[in-house]
Design a protein around this motif. Structure first.
Motif, PDB file in Angstrom:
ATOM      1  N   ILE A 118       0.803  -1.230   0.067  1.00 61.24           N
ATOM      2  CA  ILE A 118      -0.112  -0.037  -0.062  1.00 61.24           C
ATOM      3  C   ILE A 118       0.686   1.378   0.093  1.00 61.24           C
ATOM      4  CG2 ILE A 118      -1.751   1.294   1.077  1.00 61.24           C
ATOM      5  CD1 ILE A 118      -2.800  -1.349  -0.003  1.00 61.24           C
ATOM      6  N   ILE A 119       1.841   1.182   0.847  1.00 59.69           N
ATOM      7  CA  ILE A 119       2.738   2.616   0.917  1.00 59.69           C
ATOM      8  C   ILE A 119       3.328   2.703  -0.258  1.00 59.69           C
ATOM      9  CG2 ILE A 119       4.628   3.452   2.277  1.00 59.69           C
ATOM     10  CD1 ILE A 119       3.701   1.952   4.940  1.00 59.69           C
ATOM     11  N   SER A 120       4.196   1.679  -0.823  1.00 56.72           N
ATOM     12  CA  SER A 120       4.875   1.956  -1.952  1.00 56.72           C
ATOM     13  C   SER A 120       3.869   2.374  -3.068  1.00 56.72           C
ATOM     14  CB  SER A 120       5.561   0.628  -2.197  1.00 56.72           C
ATOM     15  OG  SER A 120       4.821  -0.551  -2.513  1.00 56.72           O
ATOM     16  N   SER A 121       2.691   1.734  -3.424  1.00 55.20           N
ATOM     17  CA  SER A 121       1.974   2.041  -4.265  1.00 55.20           C
ATOM     18  C   SER A 121       1.494   3.626  -4.182  1.00 55.20           C
ATOM     19  CB  SER A 121       0.613   1.339  -4.345  1.00 55.20           C
ATOM     20  OG  SER A 121       0.852  -0.007  -4.571  1.00 55.20           O
ATOM     21  N   ILE A 122       1.267   4.065  -3.196  1.00 55.33           N
ATOM     22  CA  ILE A 122       1.023   5.464  -2.754  1.00 55.33           C
ATOM     23  C   ILE A 122       2.106   6.174  -3.014  1.00 55.33           C
ATOM     24  CG2 ILE A 122       0.336   7.480  -1.395  1.00 55.33           C
ATOM     25  CD1 ILE A 122      -1.300   4.959   0.319  1.00 55.33           C
ATOM     26  N   SER A 123       3.500   5.912  -2.881  1.00 63.25           N
ATOM     27  CA  SER A 123       4.528   6.588  -2.960  1.00 63.25           C
ATOM     28  C   SER A 123       4.994   6.654  -4.271  1.00 63.25           C
ATOM     29  CB  SER A 123       5.770   5.972  -2.248  1.00 63.25           C
ATOM     30  OG  SER A 123       6.989   6.734  -2.457  1.00 63.25           O
ATOM     31  N   ILE A 162      11.367  -0.593  -5.993  1.00 65.27           N
ATOM     32  CA  ILE A 162      11.959  -1.975  -5.068  1.00 65.27           C
ATOM     33  C   ILE A 162      11.049  -2.445  -3.793  1.00 65.27           C
ATOM     34  CG2 ILE A 162      13.981  -2.226  -3.458  1.00 65.27           C
ATOM     35  CD1 ILE A 162      15.429  -0.452  -5.272  1.00 65.27           C
ATOM     36  N   LEU A 163      10.659  -1.384  -2.872  1.00 67.75           N
ATOM     37  CA  LEU A 163       9.611  -1.790  -1.900  1.00 67.75           C
ATOM     38  C   LEU A 163       8.420  -2.602  -2.307  1.00 67.75           C
ATOM     39  CD1 LEU A 163       8.889  -1.729   0.922  1.00 67.75           C
ATOM     40  CD2 LEU A 163       7.970   0.431   0.720  1.00 67.75           C
ATOM     41  N   LEU A 164       8.128  -2.153  -3.560  1.00 67.97           N
ATOM     42  CA  LEU A 164       6.563  -2.811  -3.990  1.00 67.97           C
ATOM     43  C   LEU A 164       6.876  -4.189  -4.484  1.00 67.97           C
ATOM     44  CD1 LEU A 164       3.524  -2.717  -4.890  1.00 67.97           C
ATOM     45  CD2 LEU A 164       4.274  -1.680  -7.037  1.00 67.97           C
ATOM     46  N   ALA A 165       8.162  -4.422  -5.267  1.00 78.62           N
ATOM     47  CA  ALA A 165       8.253  -5.642  -5.566  1.00 78.62           C
ATOM     48  C   ALA A 165       8.625  -6.599  -4.619  1.00 78.62           C
ATOM     49  CB  ALA A 165       9.639  -5.384  -6.740  1.00 78.62           C
ATOM     50  N   ALA A 166       9.454  -6.072  -3.546  1.00 80.71           N
ATOM     51  CA  ALA A 166       9.900  -7.074  -2.606  1.00 80.71           C
ATOM     52  C   ALA A 166       8.606  -7.356  -1.766  1.00 80.71           C
ATOM     53  CB  ALA A 166      10.644  -6.337  -1.594  1.00 80.71           C
ATOM     54  N   SER A 167       7.800  -6.376  -1.367  1.00 80.16           N
ATOM     55  CA  SER A 167       6.524  -6.450  -0.754  1.00 80.16           C
ATOM     56  C   SER A 167       5.648  -7.329  -1.503  1.00 80.16           C
ATOM     57  CB  SER A 167       5.815  -5.330  -0.333  1.00 80.16           C
ATOM     58  OG  SER A 167       6.815  -4.458   0.579  1.00 80.16           O
ATOM     59  N   LEU A 168       5.442  -7.352  -2.577  1.00 75.82           N
ATOM     60  CA  LEU A 168       4.275  -8.103  -3.404  1.00 75.82           C
ATOM     61  C   LEU A 168       5.084  -9.587  -3.727  1.00 75.82           C
ATOM     62  CD1 LEU A 168       1.880  -7.774  -4.967  1.00 75.82           C
ATOM     63  CD2 LEU A 168       3.062  -7.126  -6.951  1.00 75.82           C
ATOM     64  N   LEU A 169       6.121  -9.693  -3.832  1.00 77.58           N
ATOM     65  CA  LEU A 169       6.658 -10.906  -4.121  1.00 77.58           C
ATOM     66  C   LEU A 169       6.710 -11.842  -2.562  1.00 77.58           C
ATOM     67  CD1 LEU A 169       9.799 -10.282  -6.500  1.00 77.58           C
ATOM     68  CD2 LEU A 169       7.360 -11.603  -7.141  1.00 77.58           C
ATOM     69  N   TYR A 170       6.943 -11.099  -1.604  1.00 70.74           N
ATOM     70  CA  TYR A 170       6.965 -11.913  -0.504  1.00 70.74           C
ATOM     71  C   TYR A 170       5.458 -12.399  -0.050  1.00 70.74           C
ATOM     72  CZ  TYR A 170       7.254 -13.210   4.403  1.00 70.74           C
ATOM     73  OH  TYR A 170       7.024 -13.877   5.553  1.00 70.74           O
ATOM     74  N   GLU A 171       4.370 -11.276  -0.457  1.00 66.09           N
ATOM     75  CA  GLU A 171       3.033 -11.349   0.017  1.00 66.09           C
ATOM     76  C   GLU A 171       2.483 -12.706  -0.839  1.00 66.09           C
ATOM     77  OE1 GLU A 171       0.333 -10.953   2.566  1.00 66.09           O
ATOM     78  OE2 GLU A 171       2.066  -9.844   2.516  1.00 66.09           O
ATOM     79  N   PHE A 177      13.640 -14.455   1.902  1.00 69.64           N
ATOM     80  CA  PHE A 177      15.051 -13.477   1.461  1.00 69.64           C
ATOM     81  C   PHE A 177      14.565 -12.634   0.613  1.00 69.64           C
ATOM     82  CE2 PHE A 177      15.016 -16.979  -1.639  1.00 69.64           C
ATOM     83  CZ  PHE A 177      15.337 -16.406  -2.755  1.00 69.64           C
ATOM     84  N   ILE A 178      13.368 -12.570   0.151  1.00 67.82           N
ATOM     85  CA  ILE A 178      12.950 -11.547  -0.745  1.00 67.82           C
ATOM     86  C   ILE A 178      12.827 -10.246  -0.164  1.00 67.82           C
ATOM     87  CG2 ILE A 178      11.079 -10.740  -2.166  1.00 67.82           C
ATOM     88  CD1 ILE A 178      10.398 -13.493  -2.997  1.00 67.82           C
ATOM     89  N   ASP A 179      12.324 -10.373   1.009  1.00 59.78           N
ATOM     90  CA  ASP A 179      12.351  -9.022   2.028  1.00 59.78           C
ATOM     91  C   ASP A 179      13.719  -8.465   2.258  1.00 59.78           C
ATOM     92  OD1 ASP A 179      10.824  -7.018   3.715  1.00 59.78           O
ATOM     93  OD2 ASP A 179      12.217  -7.716   5.153  1.00 59.78           O
ATOM     94  N   THR A 180      14.582  -9.367   2.457  1.00 56.88           N
ATOM     95  CA  THR A 180      16.096  -9.099   2.782  1.00 56.88           C
ATOM     96  C   THR A 180      16.774  -8.434   1.433  1.00 56.88           C
ATOM     97  OG1 THR A 180      16.348 -10.698   4.523  1.00 56.88           O
ATOM     98  CG2 THR A 180      18.377  -9.926   3.503  1.00 56.88           C
ATOM     99  N   LEU A 181      16.344  -9.026   0.286  1.00 46.71           N
ATOM    100  CA  LEU A 181      16.791  -8.349  -1.060  1.00 46.71           C
ATOM    101  C   LEU A 181      16.350  -7.169  -1.177  1.00 46.71           C
ATOM    102  CD1 LEU A 181      16.724 -11.685  -3.349  1.00 46.71           C
ATOM    103  CD2 LEU A 181      18.812 -10.533  -2.468  1.00 46.71           C
ATOM    104  N   GLY A 182      15.016  -6.832  -0.820  1.00 42.46           N
ATOM    105  CA  GLY A 182      14.512  -5.524  -1.058  1.00 42.46           C
ATOM    106  C   GLY A 182      15.136  -4.547  -0.221  1.00 42.46           C
TER     107      GLY A 182
END
Length: 223
Positions: A118-123, A162-171, A177-182
């Protein structure tokens, strides 16, 4: 100063003020949910937003100076803000790298990354609008500094992706480790921003930027 220039400077001032308050709110919300959900990428994104507030204060000060005289170099206040910004970004980089290593060793994973989506999409939407608006007013004012500021906003735009990709892929997949890569992606850009801020503080150059698009935009108004 003609009426059109005065209007453009007022618009640049409003954009600077909005940038500061937006990053402040984004930082508070991101750090809160980053800590609550134990997502390092969102936490790092939030701290990055707080550092951008310091940078934004320096830009606001510069725009206020532009209302009274032509700005050709950084003054003492702006250089101090840039130094604080630069070292803060370096500290964020080291913190994210250290936390990423610990997370990988301990196998830590977020509870959820929904807030990050949500935050990354707004950003993304906000930073795109800010980037285009600053670029437009910078070109109209023939201001290297405002165009360089638009380039900093472009970096925030990339960080949001970057945040959107990491958050979406983890979800979607729940791979820890996806969050860590982000978070490491955010660390890379934090290091880059820190280096650029310190270079600006050292040289006093208003248009110090590594991005090819930024250099092209500045070259366009100088020709």
């Amino acid at each position: 100063m003609n009426n059109n220039t005065n209007k453009l400077l007022k618009w640049a001032l409003l954009l600077s003020i909005f940038t500061i308050f937006y990053n402040l709110v984004e930082g508070i919300v991101s750090v809160f949910f980053g800590a609550k959900d134990e997502t390092l990428a969102l936490l790092g994104f939030g701290v990055d937003s707080f550092v951008e507030v310091i940078s934004g204060i320096g830009i606001l000060h510069m725009v206020l100076r532009m209302k009274y005289s032509k700005v050709v170099t950084q003054d003492k206040f702006e250089k101090t803000a840039l130094r604080i910004t630069g070292y803060s970004f370096y500290a964020l980089t080291l913190g994210l790298i250290a936390a990423s290593v610990i997370n990988l060793i301990e196998g830590a994973t977020p509870h959820t990354t929904f807030a990050g989506i949500i935050i990354s999409s707004i950003s993304i939407l906000t930073m795109y609008w800010l980037m285009k608006s600053k670029l437009q007013v910078g070109k109209q004012l023939n201001s290297d500094a405002i165009i360089a500021d638009a380039n900093c906003t472009r970096t925030c735009f990339y960080l949001s992706f970057i945040l959107l990709a990491a958050s979406l892929l983890y979800e979607l997949f729940g791979i820890g480790f996806i969050d860590t890569l982000g978070s490491l992606g955010i660390a890379y850009y934090a290091f880059k921003e820190g280096k650029e801020s310190l270079e600006k503080a050292k040289t006093g150059n208003l248009a110090c930027c590594d991005d090819d698009e930024c250099k092209s935009d500045i070259k366009e108004i100088n020709n």
